[in-house]
Design an enzyme around this catalytic site. Sequence first.
Site, PDB file in Angstrom:
ATOM      1  CB  SER A  16      49.531  41.029  41.503  1.00 18.49           C
ATOM      2  OG  SER A  16      48.592  42.400  41.055  1.00 18.49           O
ATOM      3  CE  LYS A  20      48.007  36.292  44.977  1.00 18.74           C
ATOM      4  NZ  LYS A  20      49.002  37.224  43.147  1.00 18.74           N
ATOM      5  CB  SER A  88      52.389  35.403  51.263  1.00 15.47           C
ATOM      6  OG  SER A  88      51.871  34.982  49.923  1.00 15.47           O
TER       7      SER A  88
HETATM    8  P1  ADP Z   1      46.050  36.566  41.647  1.00 17.00           P
HETATM    9  O1  ADP Z   1      45.040  36.542  42.399  1.00 17.00           O
HETATM   10  O2  ADP Z   1      47.163  36.272  41.724  1.00 17.00           O
HETATM   11  O3  ADP Z   1      46.178  38.397  41.881  1.00 17.00           O
HETATM   12  P2  ADP Z   1      43.768  36.656  39.685  1.00 17.00           P
HETATM   13  O4  ADP Z   1      42.982  35.591  39.913  1.00 17.00           O
HETATM   14  O5  ADP Z   1      42.901  38.121  40.102  1.00 17.00           O
HETATM   15  O6  ADP Z   1      45.433  36.747  40.378  1.00 17.00           O
HETATM   16  O7  ADP Z   1      43.808  37.008  37.685  1.00 17.00           O
HETATM   17  C1  ADP Z   1      44.280  36.390  36.949  1.00 17.00           C
HETATM   18  C2  ADP Z   1      43.960  36.155  35.216  1.00 17.00           C
HETATM   19  O8  ADP Z   1      44.807  34.967  34.917  1.00 17.00           O
HETATM   20  C3  ADP Z   1      41.985  36.055  35.651  1.00 17.00           C
HETATM   21  O9  ADP Z   1      42.148  36.866  34.201  1.00 17.00           O
HETATM   22  C4  ADP Z   1      42.302  35.382  34.614  1.00 17.00           C
HETATM   23  O10 ADP Z   1      40.440  34.683  33.833  1.00 17.00           O
HETATM   24  C5  ADP Z   1      43.288  34.653  33.868  1.00 17.00           C
HETATM   25  N1  ADP Z   1      44.413  33.348  33.793  1.00 17.00           N
HETATM   26  C6  ADP Z   1      44.364  33.105  32.443  1.00 17.00           C
HETATM   27  N2  ADP Z   1      44.250  31.520  32.319  1.00 17.00           N
HETATM   28  C7  ADP Z   1      44.981  30.938  33.711  1.00 17.00           C
HETATM   29  C8  ADP Z   1      44.896  30.643  33.809  1.00 17.00           C
HETATM   30  N3  ADP Z   1      45.279  28.997  33.436  1.00 17.00           N
HETATM   31  N4  ADP Z   1      44.592  29.936  35.536  1.00 17.00           N
HETATM   32  C9  ADP Z   1      44.948  30.926  36.021  1.00 17.00           C
HETATM   33  N5  ADP Z   1      43.903  32.816  35.683  1.00 17.00           N
HETATM   34  C10 ADP Z   1      44.579  32.420  34.940  1.00 17.00           C
END
Ligand code: ADP
Length: 183
Positions: A16, A20, A88
């Site tokens: 989390s 993703k 997953s």
């Molecule tokens: P997940 O879907 O894996 O739970 P999210 O995409 O909802 O994660 O959240 C990831 C967070 O990390 C977001 O706030 C995003 O802006 C931040 N973030 C910072 N750097 C990156 C990066 N290089 N790639 C992806 N997300 C990033």
Amino acid sequence: MAAAQRGVTIWFTGLSGSGKSTIASALEAKLRQRGCQLEVLDGDIVRTNLTKGLGFSKEDRDENIRRIGFVSHLLTRNGVVVLVSAISPYREAREQVRDRIGDFIEVFVDAPLAVCEDRDVKGLYKKARSGEIKGFTGIDDPYEAPLNPEIHCHTDRQTVDESVAQVIAKLETMGYLTAAAVA
Ligand code: ADP
């Protein structure tokens, strides 16, 4: 007439807060620009409808993934590019989905737990640490990292755009994105 698009499931797995949904969403925009027919299955949204009522035991997590995999398969075999983002955590469940779908690209969205916890996008790590949430992946529930993913993104040291470019390059080399699909 342009050749029919080949379907494929692009499966984002990771802790989390690893990134993703962020990468899937940026990829969605890029693929739409290229005229791809696609569908997004986001784990959080899926859990409010398709898999509503399932919890976070291993059995329920496996069932959640099985159902997402089932829908992804239907779409993929009809030429759709499917973007799935779901923690997953269990390797075997992911492998079963891979075997069923065939046209499958696993993207390991990887960031150290400390980084994900520091981001704490949804405030869930705080709740998991305080014991308000039990069985949270990475805290008191396992995450089994992919052993041989098609793509490995390190979101603590690469940008979202770099991760998206990695996926697009792989789609091109695997023949899922053809020159005809370029806008
Ligand atoms: P997940 O879907 O894996 O739970 P999210 O995409 O909802 O994660 O959240 C990831 C967070 O990390 C977001 O706030 C995003 O802006 C931040 N973030 C910072 N750097 C990156 C990066 N290089 N790639 C992806 N997300 C990033």
